[in-house]
Design a protein around this motif. Structure first.
Motif, PDB file in Angstrom:
ATOM      1  N   ALA A  11       2.312  19.646  -4.754  1.00 50.54           N
ATOM      2  CA  ALA A  11       2.937  20.895  -5.196  1.00 50.54           C
ATOM      3  C   ALA A  11       2.414  22.086  -4.399  1.00 50.54           C
ATOM      4  CB  ALA A  11       2.690  21.105  -6.687  1.00 50.54           C
ATOM      5  N   TYR A  12       1.120  22.116  -4.117  1.00 49.92           N
ATOM      6  CA  TYR A  12       0.560  23.208  -3.329  1.00 49.92           C
ATOM      7  C   TYR A  12       1.076  23.187  -1.887  1.00 49.92           C
ATOM      8  CZ  TYR A  12      -2.749  23.826  -7.172  1.00 49.92           C
ATOM      9  OH  TYR A  12      -3.318  24.049  -8.393  1.00 49.92           O
ATOM     10  N   LEU A  13       1.211  22.000  -1.321  1.00 53.89           N
ATOM     11  CA  LEU A  13       1.710  21.908   0.046  1.00 53.89           C
ATOM     12  C   LEU A  13       3.162  22.359   0.153  1.00 53.89           C
ATOM     13  CD1 LEU A  13       0.116  18.529   1.181  1.00 53.89           C
ATOM     14  CD2 LEU A  13      -0.587  20.840   1.808  1.00 53.89           C
ATOM     15  N   ARG A  14       3.957  22.055  -0.869  1.00 52.31           N
ATOM     16  CA  ARG A  14       5.348  22.509  -0.828  1.00 52.31           C
ATOM     17  C   ARG A  14       5.437  24.030  -0.861  1.00 52.31           C
ATOM     18  NH1 ARG A  14       6.251  17.894  -4.210  1.00 52.31           N
ATOM     19  NH2 ARG A  14       5.916  19.167  -6.067  1.00 52.31           N
ATOM     20  N   VAL A  15       4.554  24.659  -1.605  1.00 54.88           N
ATOM     21  CA  VAL A  15       4.567  26.118  -1.673  1.00 54.88           C
ATOM     22  C   VAL A  15       4.048  26.738  -0.378  1.00 54.88           C
ATOM     23  CG1 VAL A  15       3.570  28.094  -2.880  1.00 54.88           C
ATOM     24  CG2 VAL A  15       4.375  26.135  -4.179  1.00 54.88           C
ATOM     25  N   MET A  16       3.035  26.118   0.231  1.00 52.81           N
ATOM     26  CA  MET A  16       2.390  26.693   1.404  1.00 52.81           C
ATOM     27  C   MET A  16       3.101  26.359   2.710  1.00 52.81           C
ATOM     28  SD  MET A  16      -1.624  26.069   0.438  1.00 52.81           S
ATOM     29  CE  MET A  16      -2.167  26.936   1.900  1.00 52.81           C
ATOM     30  N   TRP A  17       4.115  25.513   2.650  1.00 52.76           N
ATOM     31  CA  TRP A  17       4.770  25.083   3.879  1.00 52.76           C
ATOM     32  C   TRP A  17       5.424  26.244   4.621  1.00 52.76           C
ATOM     33  CZ3 TRP A  17       4.507  21.379   7.169  1.00 52.76           C
ATOM     34  CH2 TRP A  17       5.552  21.123   8.045  1.00 52.76           C
ATOM     35  N   VAL A  18       6.075  27.145   3.891  1.00 56.25           N
ATOM     36  CA  VAL A  18       6.766  28.275   4.520  1.00 56.25           C
ATOM     37  C   VAL A  18       5.785  29.240   5.188  1.00 56.25           C
ATOM     38  CG1 VAL A  18       8.250  30.268   4.100  1.00 56.25           C
ATOM     39  CG2 VAL A  18       8.788  28.082   3.035  1.00 56.25           C
ATOM     40  N   PRO A  19       4.745  29.732   4.507  1.00 58.66           N
ATOM     41  CA  PRO A  19       3.822  30.634   5.194  1.00 58.66           C
ATOM     42  C   PRO A  19       3.063  29.982   6.343  1.00 58.66           C
ATOM     43  CG  PRO A  19       3.038  30.113   2.983  1.00 58.66           C
ATOM     44  CD  PRO A  19       4.435  29.636   3.060  1.00 58.66           C
ATOM     45  N   ILE A  20       2.738  28.695   6.221  1.00 57.66           N
ATOM     46  CA  ILE A  20       2.073  28.021   7.336  1.00 57.66           C
ATOM     47  C   ILE A  20       2.992  27.965   8.548  1.00 57.66           C
ATOM     48  CG2 ILE A  20       1.202  25.782   8.114  1.00 57.66           C
ATOM     49  CD1 ILE A  20       0.033  25.366   5.358  1.00 57.66           C
TER      50      ILE A  20
ATOM     51  N   ALA B 169      -0.874  38.571   3.824  1.00 55.69           N
ATOM     52  CA  ALA B 169       0.485  38.375   3.330  1.00 55.69           C
ATOM     53  C   ALA B 169       0.631  37.043   2.601  1.00 55.69           C
ATOM     54  CB  ALA B 169       1.473  38.453   4.496  1.00 55.69           C
ATOM     55  N   VAL B 170      -0.008  36.010   3.140  1.00 60.03           N
ATOM     56  CA  VAL B 170       0.088  34.693   2.515  1.00 60.03           C
ATOM     57  C   VAL B 170      -0.585  34.692   1.155  1.00 60.03           C
ATOM     58  CG1 VAL B 170      -0.724  32.313   2.704  1.00 60.03           C
ATOM     59  CG2 VAL B 170       0.377  33.401   4.647  1.00 60.03           C
ATOM     60  N   MET B 171      -1.727  35.324   1.031  1.00 65.16           N
ATOM     61  CA  MET B 171      -2.410  35.364  -0.252  1.00 65.16           C
ATOM     62  C   MET B 171      -1.583  36.107  -1.296  1.00 65.16           C
ATOM     63  SD  MET B 171      -4.965  33.496   0.064  1.00 65.16           S
ATOM     64  CE  MET B 171      -5.632  33.840  -1.563  1.00 65.16           C
ATOM     65  N   ALA B 172      -0.964  37.213  -0.887  1.00 65.38           N
ATOM     66  CA  ALA B 172      -0.111  37.942  -1.826  1.00 65.38           C
ATOM     67  C   ALA B 172       1.111  37.119  -2.222  1.00 65.38           C
ATOM     68  CB  ALA B 172       0.314  39.274  -1.209  1.00 65.38           C
TER      69      ALA B 172
ATOM     70  N   PRO C 148       0.764  34.230  -7.157  1.00 59.79           N
ATOM     71  CA  PRO C 148       1.485  33.911  -8.401  1.00 59.79           C
ATOM     72  C   PRO C 148       1.978  32.472  -8.448  1.00 59.79           C
ATOM     73  CG  PRO C 148       2.810  35.315  -6.989  1.00 59.79           C
ATOM     74  CD  PRO C 148       1.461  35.273  -6.382  1.00 59.79           C
ATOM     75  N   LYS C 149       2.371  31.914  -7.299  1.00 64.45           N
ATOM     76  CA  LYS C 149       2.874  30.536  -7.280  1.00 64.45           C
ATOM     77  C   LYS C 149       1.758  29.537  -7.534  1.00 64.45           C
ATOM     78  CE  LYS C 149       6.616  31.658  -4.069  1.00 64.45           C
ATOM     79  NZ  LYS C 149       7.696  31.428  -5.055  1.00 64.45           N
ATOM     80  N   LEU C 150       0.586  29.781  -6.935  1.00 64.62           N
ATOM     81  CA  LEU C 150      -0.542  28.879  -7.168  1.00 64.62           C
ATOM     82  C   LEU C 150      -1.025  28.950  -8.607  1.00 64.62           C
ATOM     83  CD1 LEU C 150      -2.619  29.411  -3.891  1.00 64.62           C
ATOM     84  CD2 LEU C 150      -0.962  27.617  -4.397  1.00 64.62           C
ATOM     85  N   ALA C 151      -0.995  30.143  -9.183  1.00 60.37           N
ATOM     86  CA  ALA C 151      -1.374  30.257 -10.603  1.00 60.37           C
ATOM     87  C   ALA C 151      -0.417  29.498 -11.495  1.00 60.37           C
ATOM     88  CB  ALA C 151      -1.434  31.736 -10.979  1.00 60.37           C
ATOM     89  N   GLN C 152       0.862  29.520 -11.154  1.00 58.43           N
ATOM     90  CA  GLN C 152       1.845  28.779 -11.947  1.00 58.43           C
ATOM     91  C   GLN C 152       1.607  27.282 -11.847  1.00 58.43           C
ATOM     92  OE1 GLN C 152       5.842  29.611 -10.774  1.00 58.43           O
ATOM     93  NE2 GLN C 152       6.777  28.393 -12.402  1.00 58.43           N
ATOM     94  N   ILE C 153       1.299  26.801 -10.647  1.00 54.28           N
ATOM     95  CA  ILE C 153       1.028  25.371 -10.472  1.00 54.28           C
ATOM     96  C   ILE C 153      -0.238  24.984 -11.210  1.00 54.28           C
ATOM     97  CG2 ILE C 153       0.448  23.608  -8.775  1.00 54.28           C
ATOM     98  CD1 ILE C 153       2.163  25.110  -6.768  1.00 54.28           C
ATOM     99  N   ALA C 154      -1.256  25.828 -11.177  1.00 48.56           N
ATOM    100  CA  ALA C 154      -2.512  25.522 -11.890  1.00 48.56           C
ATOM    101  C   ALA C 154      -2.273  25.418 -13.404  1.00 48.56           C
ATOM    102  CB  ALA C 154      -3.550  26.582 -11.589  1.00 48.56           C
TER     103      ALA C 154
END
Length: 375
Positions: free
Chosen positions: A263-272, A357-360, A364-370
Motif C-alpha cells: 500500500a505504501y509503495l502504491r502511494v509513493m510510486w508517483v512522487p518517486i 513536496a513529497v512529504m506534504a 495524509p495518505k500514509l496516515a490513512q494507511i497506518a
C-alpha cells in the motif's frame, strides 16, 4: 406489468454479470498465467546468475533452474487465489539455489536425480509447511502435501531426455511423506503415532528398488548400494527438511511484514517517478554541457578521446550528481570544474524541493494507511 418486470431484469442482469462462471474462470486463468510468467522470470533472474557465479556449468544451471521453475509455478497455481505468488518466487528461488549448490558439491559421476530430487522434495515440503501454505500435522497430512510436491516435480519430465523424472517423484513420495509426518509431530506423538503399515512398506519398497537400480548401474553389491540409497533418500533430505522448516518458521512473520508495504509503495510510486524524471532531465542537460565543453575546449577533461559519445557524458553526469567518479573522466580545466560544481547546485536543490513536496503529499495518505493497518 412493465414496472414489475423491470426489477427482475435488473436482478437477472446483475446475477449474470456478477456470477458468470465462464468469465470468472477465464479471468482466473489469465491471472494465474500472468503470475506464473512473472514468477518464472524472477526465478531465472535469481538462479541463473548466481549459478554461473558459483562456477556451475550450463547443464547444472539448467537443471537447477528447472527444479526452481516447476516448484515456483506449482505453488503459484496453488496460491494464486490468495495473492501469495511471492511465495512461489521465494521457494522456487531457494530450491534452484539449493540444487545448484548441491550439484556443485557432488562429483560429476553422482549428480543424477537420486542425489538431488529427494532433498529438493523434502526442502519444498518443509518450506510449504513452514510458511503455512499447507497443513502438515501427521502422516496423513504429510502424504497429501507430498503428493502435491511430487506432482510439481513431475513437470521436470517435460525436459527432453528426462523421462525418468516422470516416475521418480512418485517413487520418492513415501519417504518424503514419512520425513514430513515424523518431524511434524511432537516428541511424545512420534512414539505413539507411527506411520501406517502401508506407508512403511512403501518406503521399504522404494529403498529396495532404488538399491537394485544403483547396484545394477554401478556394478556394486547390495551392501554398498543400500547405505548409498538410504543416505540419498533419508539422511540428506532429513537435514534439508529440518533446516528449511526452521528457516521458514523464522522468516514467515518477518516476510509477511513486507505485504503491508504494498500500500505504501502504491502511494509513493508517483512522487518517486517525478523525482526520477527531474533528476534525469538534469543529467541529460549537463551531459550535453560537458560534451560541448570538451568539443569546444579540448583538454578540459582528462581521459577523453575523439570517440567519446553521449553515453560517456551521461554516465559522468550521473556519477557526478551522486558524488562519485567511476567513469575515468576527470575535469581538469577551471571551466570544467566550475561546470561540475554548477551541476551539484540544481541536483541538491531538486532533491530538497522534492523531499518537501513529497512529504506534504504523502503525509495524509500514509496516515490513512497506518490507520487502516491497525488491528
Amino acid at each position: 406489468m412493465a414496472d414489475a418486470a423491470r426489477p427482475r431484469t435488473r436482478v437477472r442482469r446483475w446475477l449474470t454479470t456478477r456470477f458468470n462462471p465462464t468469465r470468472d474462470h477465464a479471468r482466473r486463468a489469465i491471472r494465474a498465467a500472468w503470475s506464473s510468467l512473472l514468477v518464472t522470470a524472477g526465478v531465472l533472474l535469481v538462479v541463473v546468475p548466481v549459478g554461473y557465479a558459483t562456477g556451475a556449468d550450463h547443464a547444472q544451471v539448467a537443471r537447477a533452474a528447472g527444479y526452481g521453475l516447476v516448484t515456483a509455478i506449482g505453488i503459484v497455481l496453488r496460491t494464486h487465489r490468495s495473492g501469495r505468488a511471492w511465495l512461489g518466487l521465494l521457494i522456487g528461488s531457494v530450491i534452484g539455489l539449493f540444487t545448484v549448490q548441491l550439484l556443485g558439491s557432488l562429483p560429476a559421476t553422482i549428480q543424477g536425480p537420486l542425489n538431488t530430487l529427494p532433498s529438493a522434495m523434502a526442502l519444498t515440503l518443509a518450506m510449504i509447511a513452514g510458511f503455512g501454505e499447507g497443513r502438515v500435522r501427521g502422516y496423513r497430512d504429510s502424504l497429501r502435501e507430498s503428493s502435491i510436491v511430487a506432482l510439481m516435480f513431475t513437470g521436470l519430465a517435460l525436459v527432453p531426455g528426462s523421462g525418468v523424472l516422470f516416475f521418480m517423484p512418485w517413487l520418492l513420495l513415501p519417504s518424503t511423506a514419512v520425513i514430513g509426518g515424523f518431524f511434524s509431530l511432537p516428541t511424545e506423538g512420534r512414539r505413539y503415532a507411527p506411520p501406517s503399515t502401508r506407508l512403511t512398506v512403501a518406503v521399504l519398497v522404494t529403498v529396495g528398488v532404488l538399491s537394485l537400480a544403483v547396484a545394477a548401474e554401478g556394478g556394486r553389491s547390495m551392501l554398498i548400494a543400500v547405505p548409498v540409497v538410504l543416505a540419498a533418500v533419508m539422511v540428506v533430505p532429513v537435514a534439508a527438511f529440518l533446516g528449511a522448516r526452521a528457516a521458514a518458521v523464522w522468516l514467515r512473520p518477518r516476510l509477511l511484514f513486507y505485504s503491508q508495504l504494498a500500500a505504501y509503495l502504491r502511494v509513493m510510486w508517483v512522487p518517486i517517478g517525478s523525482l526520477a524524471i527531474g533528476y534525469l532531465i538534469i543529467i541529460v542537460l549537463f551531459a550535453g554541457f560537458y560534451g560541448m565543453l570538451a568539443r569546444s575546449s579540448p583538454g578540459s577533461f582528462a581521459n577523453v578521446g575523439e570517440e567519446t559519445g553521449i553515453m560517456t557524458w551521461v554516465s559522468f553526469a550521473f556519477f557526478t550528481g551522486v558524488g562519485g567518479n567511476y567513469t575515468g573522466v576527470v575535469p581538469v580545466s577551471p571551466g570544467a570544474r566550475a561546470l561540475v560544481g554548477a551541476q551539484l547546485i540544481p541536483t541538491i536543490g531538486w532533491v530538497l524541493v522534492m523531499f518537501a513536496a513529497v512529504m506534504a503529499y504523502l503525509q495524509p495518505k500514509l496516515a490513512q494507511i497506518a490507520r487502516r493497518n491497525q488491528p
